[in-house]
Design an enzyme around this catalytic site. Structure first.
Site, mmCIF file in Angstrom:
data_model
loop_
_atom_site.group_PDB
_atom_site.id
_atom_site.type_symbol
_atom_site.label_atom_id
_atom_site.label_comp_id
_atom_site.label_asym_id
_atom_site.label_seq_id
_atom_site.Cartn_x
_atom_site.Cartn_y
_atom_site.Cartn_z
ATOM 1 N N ILE A 117 -0.001 29.122 52.401
ATOM 2 C CA ILE A 117 1.135 29.483 53.237
ATOM 3 C C ILE A 117 1.366 30.968 52.998
ATOM 4 C CG2 ILE A 117 2.778 28.721 51.458
ATOM 5 C CD1 ILE A 117 4.770 28.138 53.711
ATOM 6 N N SER A 118 1.440 31.733 54.069
ATOM 7 C CA SER A 118 1.469 33.192 53.943
ATOM 8 C C SER A 118 2.718 33.684 53.225
ATOM 9 C CB SER A 118 1.401 33.844 55.325
ATOM 10 O OG SER A 118 0.163 33.592 55.936
ATOM 11 N N GLN A 119 2.577 34.836 52.591
ATOM 12 C CA GLN A 119 3.712 35.530 51.986
ATOM 13 C C GLN A 119 4.743 35.821 53.080
ATOM 14 O OE1 GLN A 119 2.509 39.241 50.285
ATOM 15 N NE2 GLN A 119 4.585 39.855 49.709
#
Length: 219
Positions: free
Chosen positions: A67-69
């Site tokens: 899950i992206s920053q």
């Protein structure tokens, strides 16, 4: 992954703190910040890791993906200048977190994921447990979804070796794509504006590190 759909005061406070972190890092679009502050990111985490959900970090979600920053999500979203009703193609559904942010901004989202397990999980969780409605597709994101083109905006959430020409052709004239381009270790964020049938304006921005874009027109 075990989901417990709870949105209590503690999580809401954590989202507010995350928004302030992003603002200090340079995210200035208040609509984007409001969307980040609305989406319950802990829904994408096993309860064991909820203490990580509102930190400004990427986090593994299985299948070799993350899950992206939040900063990265906010940065790409800000570059797109999403307007209400924009038709957006998202390459790499992943957890669905970026999808939710786009939907909060009023976009009509077409999102494609190549990992079947992530695709199955996300297309069930978003509409059934979070009340987010998008158009989900399983397949090779590097070639886009030509059947529903053209798009106002295209966002690529994985690192590509080059800008795929097949995606550029799926943009409307006046449309914009945001894509990280580089090698497998680091990429530069690129914006591409389609200004004519065969004319494009490209801008190179900051350095990021994404998982690789895998497919016929990528790695």
């Amino acid at each position: 992954m075990a989901y417990k759909f709870i949105d209590n005061y503690r999580e809401k406070g954590a989202r507010k703190r995350l928004v302030e972190v992003l603002r200090k890092k340079g995210i200035a679009d208040e609509r984007v910040l409001e969307a980040i502050g609305t989406v319950p990111r802990h829904y994408f985490f096993d309860e064991t890791f909820w203490n990580q959900a509102y930190k400004d970090i990427a986090f593994p979600i299985g299948e070799g993906q993350t899950i992206s920053q939040p900063y990265t999500v906010a940065y790409q979203t800000e570059l797109l200048h999403i307007c209400q009703g924009d038709k957006v193609l998202e390459i790499g559904t992943g957890s669905g977190y970026q999808t939710c942010v786009l939907l909060e901004l009023g976009a009509k989202v077409y999102t494609i994921e190549r990992q079947a397990n992530l695709y199955d999980r996300t297309r069930w969780v978003l509409p059934n447990k979070m009340n987010y409605k998008a158009n989900f597709f399983l397949g090779d994101g590097s070639i886009g979804i030509a059947a529903h083109a053209p798009y106002d905006k295209i966002i690529v959430t994985a690192g590509a070796p080059t800008v795929p020409g097949v995606l550029l052709k799926q943009l409307k004239i006046g449309g914009m794509m945001v894509i990280p381009v580089g090698d497998e270790k680091s990429q530069k964020m690129i914006t591409v504006l389609r200004v004519g049938e065969n004319d494009f304006e490209e801008m190179t921005l900051d350095t990021f590190r994404f998982v690789p874009l895998v497919g016929d027109k990528a790695w």
